[in-house]
Design a protein around this motif. Structure first.
Motif, short mmCIF file in Angstrom:
data_model
loop_
_atom_site.label_atom_id
_atom_site.label_comp_id
_atom_site.label_asym_id
_atom_site.label_seq_id
_atom_site.Cartn_x
_atom_site.Cartn_y
_atom_site.Cartn_z
N VAL A 1 2.12 9.42 -13.27
CA VAL A 1 2.64 8.31 -14.07
C VAL A 1 4.16 8.39 -14.06
CG1 VAL A 1 2.83 7.34 -16.40
CG2 VAL A 1 0.62 8.19 -15.60
N ARG A 2 4.83 7.25 -13.90
CA ARG A 2 6.30 7.18 -14.00
C ARG A 2 6.67 6.29 -15.17
NH1 ARG A 2 10.56 4.01 -11.55
NH2 ARG A 2 9.01 2.80 -10.37
N VAL A 3 7.48 6.82 -16.10
CA VAL A 3 7.81 6.11 -17.34
C VAL A 3 9.28 6.32 -17.69
CG1 VAL A 3 5.48 6.27 -18.32
CG2 VAL A 3 7.14 8.09 -18.76
N PRO A 4 9.84 5.47 -18.57
CA PRO A 4 11.17 5.76 -19.12
C PRO A 4 11.13 7.09 -19.86
CG PRO A 4 10.51 3.50 -19.61
CD PRO A 4 9.29 4.19 -19.06
N ALA A 5 12.24 7.81 -19.85
CA ALA A 5 12.26 9.14 -20.45
C ALA A 5 11.79 9.14 -21.90
CB ALA A 5 13.67 9.72 -20.35
N ALA A 6 12.14 8.10 -22.65
CA ALA A 6 11.79 8.07 -24.07
C ALA A 6 10.29 7.98 -24.30
CB ALA A 6 12.48 6.88 -24.75
N ARG A 7 9.51 7.61 -23.28
CA ARG A 7 8.06 7.48 -23.46
C ARG A 7 7.30 8.64 -22.81
NH1 ARG A 7 7.22 2.21 -25.02
NH2 ARG A 7 5.32 3.07 -25.93
N THR A 8 8.00 9.68 -22.45
CA THR A 8 7.37 10.80 -21.76
C THR A 8 6.27 11.45 -22.59
OG1 THR A 8 9.44 11.24 -20.57
CG2 THR A 8 7.79 13.02 -20.63
N GLY A 9 6.55 11.73 -23.83
CA GLY A 9 5.57 12.40 -24.68
C GLY A 9 4.32 11.56 -24.87
N LEU A 10 4.49 10.26 -25.07
CA LEU A 10 3.34 9.38 -25.25
C LEU A 10 2.52 9.30 -23.96
CD1 LEU A 10 5.11 6.51 -27.22
CD2 LEU A 10 3.49 8.18 -28.15
N ALA A 11 3.19 9.26 -22.81
CA ALA A 11 2.46 9.20 -21.54
C ALA A 11 1.68 10.47 -21.29
CB ALA A 11 3.44 8.95 -20.40
N ALA A 12 2.28 11.62 -21.58
CA ALA A 12 1.57 12.90 -21.39
C ALA A 12 0.35 12.97 -22.29
CB ALA A 12 2.52 14.06 -21.69
N GLN A 13 0.49 12.52 -23.51
CA GLN A 13 -0.63 12.52 -24.44
C GLN A 13 -1.75 11.61 -23.95
OE1 GLN A 13 0.22 12.50 -28.76
NE2 GLN A 13 -1.01 10.62 -28.84
N ALA A 14 -1.37 10.43 -23.44
CA ALA A 14 -2.38 9.49 -22.93
C ALA A 14 -3.09 10.07 -21.72
CB ALA A 14 -1.71 8.16 -22.58
N MET A 15 -2.37 10.72 -20.83
CA MET A 15 -3.01 11.32 -19.65
C MET A 15 -4.05 12.35 -20.06
SD MET A 15 0.30 11.76 -17.12
CE MET A 15 -0.59 12.11 -15.58
N LEU A 16 -3.69 13.21 -20.99
CA LEU A 16 -4.63 14.25 -21.44
C LEU A 16 -5.82 13.63 -22.16
CD1 LEU A 16 -2.13 16.98 -22.69
CD2 LEU A 16 -3.68 17.14 -20.73
N GLU A 17 -5.58 12.65 -23.00
CA GLU A 17 -6.68 12.04 -23.75
C GLU A 17 -7.67 11.34 -22.82
OE1 GLU A 17 -4.73 9.51 -26.54
OE2 GLU A 17 -4.33 11.13 -27.98
N HIS A 18 -7.16 10.62 -21.83
CA HIS A 18 -8.07 9.93 -20.91
C HIS A 18 -8.81 10.93 -20.02
CE1 HIS A 18 -7.49 5.71 -21.75
NE2 HIS A 18 -6.18 5.90 -21.86
N ALA A 19 -8.15 12.01 -19.64
CA ALA A 19 -8.85 13.04 -18.86
C ALA A 19 -9.97 13.66 -19.69
CB ALA A 19 -7.86 14.11 -18.40
N GLU A 20 -9.69 13.91 -20.96
CA GLU A 20 -10.71 14.48 -21.84
C GLU A 20 -11.88 13.52 -22.02
OE1 GLU A 20 -8.45 15.32 -25.31
OE2 GLU A 20 -7.65 17.22 -24.54
N GLN A 21 -11.58 12.24 -22.20
CA GLN A 21 -12.64 11.25 -22.38
C GLN A 21 -13.50 11.13 -21.12
OE1 GLN A 21 -10.54 7.70 -23.52
NE2 GLN A 21 -9.71 8.64 -25.39
#
Length: 555
Positions: A394-414
């Motif tokens: 995933v490529r995102v603006p720096a300010a959204r890095t934490g939210l993107a990392a959280q979303a990646m982990l959550e979707h992988a878990e689901q």
């Protein structure tokens, strides 16, 4: 990039890498929503001069990555490209010849596949790639490099070399009526190279400068350097896939004697396949031309590599490849799946599409205009031995890095917790099927595809069997494979970005190691886990939030 796949022509110029099936490592995953129906290949090899990225499989078409709110077209019925019949012959030396007929152009395409790529580097990272480059640049068969180049050009032919994780491929294109003459030159290059020490010194200098430039500016290369090390970790030895590419500090250790020893061990007839794709020849004529050109009669077996199963991370590993002041972040989530030959592998590819394909879950949530991401993709990488990596990007603006990392982990878990829907599985299978064998309609694409299949030790009917396997995948089976392999608690996350800005956001997920790509990826500091940290930047961070732990010794 080294890295395990790059291409240069005889003049040493970089060219497109048709036969590598991947990305310059990521370029492919990052771009490959697996458009080729086959997992992307790791990127280019870091042992050769100024390269983009690897050759065990390089992408022939632009990456199929989803970007900037672009909506994928509706999936229509697949028009499968069919692999033509391949005629096989084995010479008395043990060298094998594959011939296919393509009426596309009055040209012949030849690929010499040496099943010895960067995985065979051992303690000399970059050795396979430098040896391959030296074949072309150092001259052969008594001809200095310049004279060899002139002879090749006089035939209207061209040569190139690709080094990937599992193979080195030397490619030749020539007019069909000059096949015999061009094959003789190719035989000299492969079996009688000069491997000149003076030319090697020039190549090493170029490669070292290219590695320094990659460390400064190529974030995806930096991410793969860390991901391969983390995913293929072993307690007491170096896994063949554990080193993605050579750093500028590693290349000077390689000597001409190392290149000669590598060539003597791996470039033997029993470890060589010659692929000939032509329009106006016959298997008998192709075999005769190859047998006359490849006169090496050594019967030695190639060395055997140990592909011990790597040890999965004991817990989630988070690493930042520090790029100060970067306005964007690139996030890579990696896990290891089943072997390429396992019956579960097609289901892993489907799981990757469900997770990060054009209509996948990450795309639906994160991709512009619905979310902050500029790019989203997920696909397995092609490796011939042992567990296959599945990477999401995933490529995102720096300010959204934490939210993107959280979303990646959550979707992988689901994805690991519940089977995908029938609709998701069908869409993923259609996309993978539609992208399979797209380049078979040209002589170049066909030759490259056969070379990739040989590097991965896939059978001639691979395309047909893979299509059938994709049709037969059920949601329950895809869910089981995801459950067994997509385990975020044992994953590696590598983020390329400004550690000072994004480190505190990521610390809520676990300890964060920060490395410096310009100093051979040595550890700069560790940011301890802070479960109370915000996944997004705050106006006034709490005192001490994201404070770095004492510096540790470089690793």
């Amino acid at each position: 990039m080294n890295e395990r796949s790059e291409r240069r022509d005889l003049r040493g110029r970089r060219t497109a890498r048709p036969w590598l099936s991947w990305t310059a490592a990521l370029a492919a995953v990052v771009a490959c929503g697996c458009a080729a129906g086959r997992a992307p290949q790791p990127p280019a090899q870091a042992g050769a001069p100024a390269r983009p990225a690897p050759a065990t499989s390089a992408p022939a078409a632009p990456p199929a990555e989803v970007a900037r709110g672009e909506q994928p077209p509706p999936s229509g019925p697949a028009k499968p490209a069919r692999m033509p019949a391949i005629a096989w012959a084995e010479l008395p030396s043990g060298l094998r010849v594959a011939t296919a007929v393509s009426r596309a152009l009055p040209l012949v395409e030849v690929r010499v596949v040496i099943r010895g790529g960067s995985a065979a580097d051992g303690e000399r990272t970059g050795l396979a790639a430098l040896t391959g480059e030296l074949l072309l640049r150092g001259g052969a068969g008594g001809l200095p490099g310049r004279e060899l180049l002139a002879r090749v050009e006089s035939l209207g032919a061209s040569l190139r070399v690709d080094t990937g994780l599992d193979a080195t491929v030397i490619g030749l294109r020539a007019p069909s009526d000059r096949l015999a003459e061009a094959a003789l030159l190719l035989g000299h290059v492969v079996q009688r190279p000069r491997l000149d020490a003076a030319e090697l010194a020039k190549l090493k200098a170029q490669a070292a400068e290219a590695a320094r430039e990659r460390a400064r500016s190529d974030g995806r290369w930096g991410a793969l350097m860390v991901l391969f090390r983390d995913l293929y970790a072993l307690p007491t030895e170096l896994h063949p896939y554990g080193s993605f590419g050579a750093t500028a500090a590693e290349l000077p250790r390689i000597t001409a004697a190392d290149c000669r020893a590598f060539h003597a061990a791996w470039y033997v007839p029993k470890n060589t396949v010659v692929v000939v794709v032509a329009g106006d020849t016959t298997p008998e004529a192709a075999r005769a031309a190859v047998e006359k050109a490849f006169t090496d009669r050594r019967g030695a077996e190639p060395p055997a590599l140990s592909f011990t199963d790597p040890v999965p991370p004991a817990s989630l590993k988070i690493t930042i490849v520090d790029r100060p002041k970067s306005a964007e972040s690139e996030l890579f989530l990696g896990v290891l799946g089943p072997e390429r030959s396992a019956s579960e592998w097609p289901a892993l590819a489907v799981a990757g599409e469900v997770l990060g394909g054009p209509s996948g879950r990450l795309s639906q949530e994160l991709l512009e205009p619905r979310g902050p991401a500029r790019e989203v993709s997920a696909a397995p990488l092609d490796v011939a031995h042992g567990p296959v990596p599945l990477l999401a990007h995933v490529r995102v603006p720096a300010a959204r890095t934490g939210l993107a990392a959280q979303a990646m982990l959550e979707h992988a878990e689901q994805l690991a917790a519940a089977a995908p829907s029938q609709e998701e599985v069908d869409a993923a299978a259609r996309r993978l099927t539609a992208g399979l064998g797209l380049g078979l309609g040209t002589a170049t694409g066909l030759a490259d595809e056969i070379a990739v299949m040989q590097a991965l030790d896939l059978p001639d009917d691979h395309h047909e069997s893979y299509r059938k396997e994709l049709r037969d995948i059920t949601p329950a089976f895809a869910g089981k494979v995801a459950h067994d392999n997509v385990r975020p608690a044992h994953a590696a996350i590598v983020v390329v970005g400004d550690a000072q800005a994004i480190g505190p956001m990521l610390s809520r997920l676990g300890d964060v190691k920060v490395v410096d790509p310009t100093r051979a990826f040595e550890r700069k500091r560790t940011i301890p886990r802070d479960a109370s940290a915000s996944p997004a930047p705050s106006q006034a961070p709490a005192p001490g939030a994201g404070r770095a732990a004492p510096a540790e010794e470089p690793q």
